[in-house]
Design an enzyme around this catalytic site. Structure first.
Site, PDB file in Angstrom:
ATOM      1  N   GLU A 499       0.821  -1.220   0.000  1.00  0.00           N
ATOM      2  CA  GLU A 499       0.000   0.000   0.000  1.00  0.00           C
ATOM      3  C   GLU A 499       0.853   1.268   0.000  1.00  0.00           C
ATOM      4  O   GLU A 499       0.608   2.206   0.761  1.00  0.00           O
ATOM      5  CB  GLU A 499      -0.994  -0.020   1.172  1.00  0.00           C
ATOM      6  CG  GLU A 499      -1.964  -1.190   1.043  1.00  0.00           C
ATOM      7  CD  GLU A 499      -3.227  -1.043   1.876  1.00  0.00           C
ATOM      8  OE1 GLU A 499      -3.479   0.034   2.397  1.00  0.00           O
ATOM      9  OE2 GLU A 499      -3.959  -2.032   1.965  1.00  0.00           O
TER      10      GLU A 499
HETATM   11  C1  LIG Z   1       3.012  -9.498   0.736  1.00  0.00           C
HETATM   12  C2  LIG Z   1       2.609  -8.575  -0.344  1.00  0.00           C
HETATM   13  C3  LIG Z   1       1.267  -8.423  -0.655  1.00  0.00           C
HETATM   14  C4  LIG Z   1       0.873  -7.601  -1.723  1.00  0.00           C
HETATM   15  N1  LIG Z   1      -0.447  -7.544  -2.093  1.00  0.00           N
HETATM   16  C5  LIG Z   1      -0.782  -6.879  -3.238  1.00  0.00           C
HETATM   17  C6  LIG Z   1      -2.104  -6.925  -3.752  1.00  0.00           C
HETATM   18  O1  LIG Z   1      -3.001  -7.540  -3.178  1.00  0.00           O
HETATM   19  N2  LIG Z   1      -2.361  -6.293  -4.929  1.00  0.00           N
HETATM   20  C7  LIG Z   1      -1.408  -5.593  -5.591  1.00  0.00           C
HETATM   21  O2  LIG Z   1      -1.693  -5.040  -6.629  1.00  0.00           O
HETATM   22  N3  LIG Z   1      -0.148  -5.500  -5.112  1.00  0.00           N
HETATM   23  C8  LIG Z   1       0.189  -6.134  -3.968  1.00  0.00           C
HETATM   24  N4  LIG Z   1       1.480  -6.077  -3.497  1.00  0.00           N
HETATM   25  C9  LIG Z   1       2.459  -5.268  -4.194  1.00  0.00           C
HETATM   26  C10 LIG Z   1       2.856  -4.008  -3.443  1.00  0.00           C
HETATM   27  O3  LIG Z   1       1.867  -3.046  -3.586  1.00  0.00           O
HETATM   28  C11 LIG Z   1       4.223  -3.575  -4.006  1.00  0.00           C
HETATM   29  O4  LIG Z   1       5.170  -4.443  -3.428  1.00  0.00           O
HETATM   30  C12 LIG Z   1       4.553  -2.147  -3.735  1.00  0.00           C
HETATM   31  O5  LIG Z   1       3.759  -1.320  -4.519  1.00  0.00           O
HETATM   32  C13 LIG Z   1       6.019  -1.825  -4.029  1.00  0.00           C
HETATM   33  O6  LIG Z   1       6.436  -2.313  -5.242  1.00  0.00           O
HETATM   34  P1  LIG Z   1       7.791  -3.190  -5.328  1.00  0.00           P
HETATM   35  O7  LIG Z   1       7.774  -4.136  -4.191  1.00  0.00           O
HETATM   36  O8  LIG Z   1       7.875  -3.711  -6.701  1.00  0.00           O
HETATM   37  O9  LIG Z   1       8.950  -2.163  -5.059  1.00  0.00           O
HETATM   38  P2  LIG Z   1       9.665  -1.223  -6.120  1.00  0.00           P
HETATM   39  O10 LIG Z   1       8.651  -0.421  -6.822  1.00  0.00           O
HETATM   40  O11 LIG Z   1      10.620  -2.021  -6.908  1.00  0.00           O
HETATM   41  O12 LIG Z   1      10.455  -0.255  -5.153  1.00  0.00           O
HETATM   42  C14 LIG Z   1      11.653  -0.641  -4.507  1.00  0.00           C
HETATM   43  C15 LIG Z   1      12.079   0.439  -3.539  1.00  0.00           C
HETATM   44  O13 LIG Z   1      12.240   1.667  -4.232  1.00  0.00           O
HETATM   45  C16 LIG Z   1      11.494   2.677  -3.609  1.00  0.00           C
HETATM   46  N5  LIG Z   1      11.028   3.624  -4.613  1.00  0.00           N
HETATM   47  C17 LIG Z   1      10.440   3.364  -5.804  1.00  0.00           C
HETATM   48  N6  LIG Z   1      10.178   4.517  -6.442  1.00  0.00           N
HETATM   49  C18 LIG Z   1      10.605   5.522  -5.648  1.00  0.00           C
HETATM   50  C19 LIG Z   1      10.629   6.936  -5.727  1.00  0.00           C
HETATM   51  N7  LIG Z   1      10.149   7.596  -6.765  1.00  0.00           N
HETATM   52  N8  LIG Z   1      11.164   7.634  -4.707  1.00  0.00           N
HETATM   53  C20 LIG Z   1      11.659   7.007  -3.638  1.00  0.00           C
HETATM   54  N9  LIG Z   1      11.668   5.680  -3.499  1.00  0.00           N
HETATM   55  C21 LIG Z   1      11.144   4.947  -4.482  1.00  0.00           C
HETATM   56  C22 LIG Z   1      10.346   1.956  -2.924  1.00  0.00           C
HETATM   57  O14 LIG Z   1       9.869   2.722  -1.838  1.00  0.00           O
HETATM   58  C23 LIG Z   1      11.024   0.677  -2.472  1.00  0.00           C
HETATM   59  O15 LIG Z   1      11.653   0.916  -1.253  1.00  0.00           O
HETATM   60  C24 LIG Z   1       1.860  -6.880  -2.430  1.00  0.00           C
HETATM   61  C25 LIG Z   1       3.206  -6.997  -2.068  1.00  0.00           C
HETATM   62  C26 LIG Z   1       3.582  -7.836  -1.057  1.00  0.00           C
HETATM   63  C27 LIG Z   1       5.034  -7.964  -0.735  1.00  0.00           C
END
Ligand SMILES: Cc1cc2nc3c(=O)[nH]c(=O)nc-3n(C[C@H](O)[C@H](O)[C@H](O)COP(=O)(O)OP(=O)(O)OC[C@H]3O[C@@H](n4cnc5c(N)ncnc54)[C@H](O)[C@@H]3O)c2cc1C
Length: 804
Positions: A499
């Site tokens: 989220e």
């Molecule tokens: C257990 C679990 C349940 C989930 N459930 C759902 C679900 O039901 N439906 C769904 O759609 N998604 C779900 N997700 C996905 C979740 O919303 C994403 O993991 C989240 O949006 C972050 O994406 P990412 O993990 O790919 O990180 P990335 O986007 O790869 O980011 C990696 C890091 O970079 C940072 N970052 C990225 N861009 C920026 C920026 N511009 N400035 C500063 N920092 C930045 C992030 O904060 C993070 O620390 C789930 C994830 C998990 C792990």
């Protein structure tokens, strides 16, 4: 005389700015003052002074002149430096509402408005659900069994969740849902989480960002009738797929597509979409019966009715999980065994009326998601974090008293108290924040407030759990049915990431959205720059800009005055007491400093501030900490005063405002135009810090309090599922602690005598009998001491297994 007269004019101008007198009235007053002073000092009427004065007054007061020499040039410069806003960006910024956080950003919070806010209350029905259904559910949950043996909830727990409408808490009653308030939802999630994080996440998702909420807000009547009753009853299990391998935080860039075309559905040719998608990490997907899906919609042949529009952007649809071509069922392993997995599909044809809200809502998905995410973000993860913070308080406080090393309760060591005091204060602050945030959600979905709540609640949880692990030591590390902490520790990264991943939330959203949504003028100024009709744009900008200048001058002046008095004499809520008054005044000062610093930052860096995340995140921190401080003050004022509550609030407030102050200082030290921000810093803090860190006396006091059955421990306990079973992970600690409390001074007196060598005997029993013989304890205490000692020993044990 001339100097004195000019000084007098300056004072008049300052008073007018401070009182925010309207420009035309202020100008008239300045002219009158000037003329009156001119009667005493002829030099005041010299053309060298009068001509510049008239010029300034003309520029400020005559619209056409002002636009020509001031607003238009500024408009031109800003327009060039401001990056163009994409539709998705604009929609994200426009989504949601604002609430109390807007006042804090304005620099002059209206405390009368704050005084009117009362904390949320549960209805009878909500309270009964918490006391009965939620309690009953908690008895069906055993986190070790869930995590280690089943890798799932038990069938009974699943059935109970469905039967009792746990998945329909936000669904209106007319569809069979419970229609509970955000506060009730939060309390329910917290209580479940205090028993099982896995069950809480399972119950959380359908009530947070999911098809239910999207349907309630945007669905057509037909869609609502089709899905909501099943979702409320739990016969339908929803999931929502936004994230994919290529798009996580940058969710607006999802590569998943829907192409508008004709196709066969139920034996008929209908207008529909051909979807190709690959989603991952989707919570509840492996057991879902209905999948909410976000994708980008293209209409190459203009079949939706507008031949000029081919790209619609992000759109959301609802698809039955068993629809041909939809592939789900596999599981990811997120470290906690709630259901989570991928969802795929290639060229899956769905009818156009499966778009949530129908074809009319094609392309409106991003806004829908942002709005729904905002509300969910303020409830679910903060609820989980609050439960963790409060359980840590309860468990660690008790364990720190039970566990002894060096003949002393570990919680008495000052080093440990540094950690336990922080655990105590964050338990209190988390509850305070939950209550104010869920109140704010009653009448809207304030996007900045919910981003603050998500980030800071989960970060507070992270710190509280880490401290807890340190204090409990090896007993918290060794996994097994006795471990009461490790699952909370394991769940931290999930809460931090989902989220809105925390780094992004802090760096990009809190200040970025805060500046746009909470600044009294900025968003409208930006909008005026986007207008096609430039002349109209300048006209609009001009009005906003002149008010904006007044706003900056007012905040600068107030920062200067309040800095000199450390906020003393500034306004506070009418009901502020002797405890809270100074805190409100410090908030006034920091709020004014935040407002003026933000304006300087925006003026100097313009659109580049978005990329200077190190800087903007710090301003977001100031804003957030002011909100947290308000939440603590509101919560504190809602209870009868006790020294325990004052101590918790004092620590939490000191920490919040210290963080705000330090963020402001770090911002100032790193800003490119350092001279300007240092001047502001000096204006706000001419005598040094406004707040210091919590001092050692307060740390010791809270370190002692967390081990006592103090009023705050009792109050926070109401929000949890408290188990007393000596065979249960948490019940073991709780019941042992209660036994220790019941012993009163007996256990301490006995140990003191034992450790000073006054007692004879080789076994504890012999020593206890000797203590009774020597009148150190009563004869009937011997059995109590032996019973407690056995329980105490059992409480420090961890599990061992034949095979892992
Ligand atoms: C257990 C679990 C349940 C989930 N459930 C759902 C679900 O039901 N439906 C769904 O759609 N998604 C779900 N997700 C996905 C979740 O919303 C994403 O993991 C989240 O949006 C972050 O994406 P990412 O993990 O790919 O990180 P990335 O986007 O790869 O980011 C990696 C890091 O970079 C940072 N970052 C990225 N861009 C920026 C920026 N511009 N400035 C500063 N920092 C930045 C992030 O904060 C993070 O620390 C789930 C994830 C998990 C792990």
């Amino acid at each position: 005389m001339l100097l004195l007269s000019l000084l007098a004019v300056l004072v008049v101008v300052a008073v007018l700015i401070y009182r925010q007198v309207a420009l035309s009235a202020a100008s008239s007053i300045v002219i009158i003052a000037w003329l009156v002073l001119g009667a005493f000092s002829r030099e005041m009427l010299s053309p060298w002074l009068v001509v510049p004065l008239v010029a300034v007054l003309l520029v400020l007061n005559v619209g056409s002149i002002r636009r020509a020499v001031l607003s238009k040039p500024v408009f031109g410069i800003l327009k060039k430096t401001m990056p163009a806003m994409s539709v998705t960006e604009r929609e994200a910024l426009e989504a949601g509402t604002t609430w109390w956080e807007k006042q804090l950003f304005s620099g002059k919070p209206d405390w009368n408005e704050f005084a009117q806010i009362s904390l949320p209350q549960l209805t009878k029905e909500e309270q009964s659900f918490l006391d009965n259904e939620v309690n009953e559910l908690c008895t069906l949950l055993d986190e070790w069994d869930i995590q280690n043996n089943r890798k799932d909830l038990s069938p009974e727990a699943w059935q109970y969740l469905k039967d009792k409408n746990f998945f329909g808490l936000i669904i209106p009653k007319e569809y069979g849902g419970r229609d509970f308030s955000p506060y009730a939802q939060s309390r329910i999630m917290s209580k479940i989480a205090s028993r099982s994080g896995t069950a809480a996440v399972t119950a959380m998702v359908p009530n947070s960002l999911g098809p239910g909420e999207l349907l309630v807000k945007y669905g057509t009547e037909e869609q609502r009738n089709r899905w909501l009753p099943g979702l409320a009853k739990g016969t339908e299990i929803p999931c929502f797929g936004l994230t994919g391998p290529e798009a996580g935080s940058d969710a607006g860039s999802i590569p998943d597509v829907g192409i508008v075309c004709k196709g066969m559905h139920d034996g008929q040719e209908v207008l529909g979409l051909r979807l190709t998608f690959s989603k991952r990490w989707i919570t509840l997907a492996p057991v879902a019966t209905v999948v909410g899906l976000a994708f980008k919609l293209h209409d190459p042949d203009g079949l939706l009715g507008d031949p000029t529009k081919k790209e619609y952007g992000i759109t959301c649809a609802l698809i039955p999980a068993n629809h041909p071509g939809v592939e789900i069922g596999k599981r990811h392993n997120p470290g906690s065994p709630f259901m989570n997995g991928p969802v795929f599909g290639t060229d899956v044809f769905i009818p156009v009326d499966w778009i949530i809200g129908g074809a009319a809502m094609a392309g409106k998905g991003w806004r829908m998601l942002i709005e729904c995410l905002g509300a969910g973000r303020g409830v679910s993860l903060p609820a989980l974090s609050t439960a963790s913070g409060e359980m840590n308080y309860r468990m660690v406080g008790a364990y720190a008293r039970i566990r002894r090393q060096f003949n002393t309760e570990i919680g008495k060591f000052e080093g440990v108290q540094e950690a336990t005091a922080s655990i105590a204060a964050s338990g209190y602050a988390l509850e305070a924040m939950r209550q104010l945030v869920t109140k704010g959600l009653e009448t809207g979905a304030p996007s900045v407030m919910t981003a603050m709540a998500k980030y800071h609640a989960t970060e507070m949880m992270r710190k509280s759990v880490e401290h807890s692990m340190d204090v409990v030591g090896g007993r918290a590390i060794q996994k097994g049915p006795r471990n009461f902490l490790v699952f909370s520790y394991q769940s931290v990264p999930v809460a931090i990431t989902v989220e809105g991943a925390n780094i992004l939330t802090r760096s990009l959203m809190i200040f970025g959205q805060g500046a746009m949504r909470c600044h009294p003028f900025l968003f409208e100024e930006m909008q005026s720059m986007q207008l096609e009709d430039q002349a109209e744009g300048i006209k609009k900008f001009d009005k906003l800009f002149i008010s904006h200048l007044g706003h900056v001058a007012n905040n600068l002046l107030r920062t200067k005055i309040m800095g000199f008095t450390r906020g003393r004499f500034s306004s506070v809520p009418a009901n502020a007491d002797d405890f809270s008054k100074r805190w409100y005044q410090r908030i006034n000062l920091l709020s004014a400093a935040l407002a003026v610093t933000s304006d300087v930052a925006l003026a100097v860096l313009g659109g580049n501030l978005k990329r200077r995340e190190l800087l903007s995140a710090r301003l977001g921190d100031v804003h957030s900490q002011l909100f947290i401080a308000c939440a603590i003050l509101k919560f504190h004022s809602a209870h009868a005063r006790s020294r325990a509550e004052d101590a918790h609030a004092e620590y939490a407030l000191t920490e919040a405002l210290y963080k705000a102050q330090e963020a402001l200082k770090e911002f100032s030290n790193n800003f490119p135009a350092r001279f300007v921000t240092r001047l502001i810093k000096f204006a706000a803090m001419p005598f040094g810090n406004i707040v210091s860190k919590p001092n050692d006396n307060l740390i010791r006091e809270l370190g002692d309090l967390i081990m006592e059955d103090n009023p705050v421990r009792q109050m926070l306990g109401q929000y949890l599922y408290v188990n007393h079973d000596p065979e249960d992970a948490t019940g073991r600690v709780e019941s042992t602690y209660q036994m220790l409390l019941a012993l009163g001074p007996v256990w301490g007196n006995f140990l003191k005598a034992k450790n000073s060598g006054k007692l004879s005997g080789n076994t504890l029993e012999e020593q206890a009998k000797d203590a009774a013989a020597k009148n150190i304890i009563q004869p009937h205490d011997v059995a109590r001491i032996l019973e407690y000692d056995a329980r105490r020993y059992d409480c420090v044990l961890t599990d061992a297994f034949d095979k892992l």
